[in-house]
Design a protein around this motif. Structure first.
Motif: not given
Length: 163
Positions: A37, A39-40, A42, A117, A144-149
């Motif tokens: 993935d 992804k770091h 959240v 970011e 949201t972060d760069e992964f839309e979280r």
């Protein structure tokens, strides 16, 4: 003699036994998917109040809307203007670009802004009321972060006027 032949087999069997628990198939699949993935985890953020010295130093004067989080004092944590959105994170001013395809808010501001970011959405949760030369409404800010979280969410008051 036949008994002696079984001793190496028993030793081999015992040495292959381990006290460590092997991961289940579901755990192994989840670990591989997480690694692929990229992804770091959240990381929640805490926007800081943008104060007048920040506005002066970074030439942030203009018209737009200022979001003040409920329970967060009287300092705005977002300036939503026609050409930029402004956040303050870890003592540093962050400039975000407006999404001019998003909903238009009072005084030339927009409902969405994005940066390298973070991206943010400012929505009205109540009617826009005019008070003299300014307008205000109850709103919600989601960053949201760069992964839309989501990394920050707050309800509060939005005041739109010349800054």
């Amino acid at each position: 003699m036949a008994r002696l032949a079984f001793i190496p087999l028993i030793l081999l069997t015992l040495s292959s036994c381990s006290t460590e628990k092997e991961p289940s198939d579901a755990e192994a699949v989840a670990a591989v998917e997480a690694a692929q993935d990229g992804k770091h985890p959240v990381e929640p953020i805490s926007p800081q109040a943008i104060l007048y010295p920040d506005i002066s130093k970074h030439k942030l004067h203009g018209t737009g809307c200022a979001f003040v989080a409920e329970g967060g004092g009287i300092g705005a944590v977002l300036l939503a203007q026609d050409e930029r959105g402004v956040l303050k994170l870890n003592g540093e001013i962050q400039i975000l670009a407006p999404d001019t395809g998003s909903a238009k808010l009072p005084k030339g501001s927009w409902s969405r802004y994005s940066g390298k970011e973070y991206a943010l959405t400012l929505t009205a949760s109540g009617p826009v009321e005019a008070v003299g030369t300014s307008e205000h409404f109850d709103g919600k800010l989601v960053i949201t972060d760069e992964f839309e979280r989501p990394v920050y969410s707050a309800i509060g008051n939005v005041q739109c006027k010349a800054i």
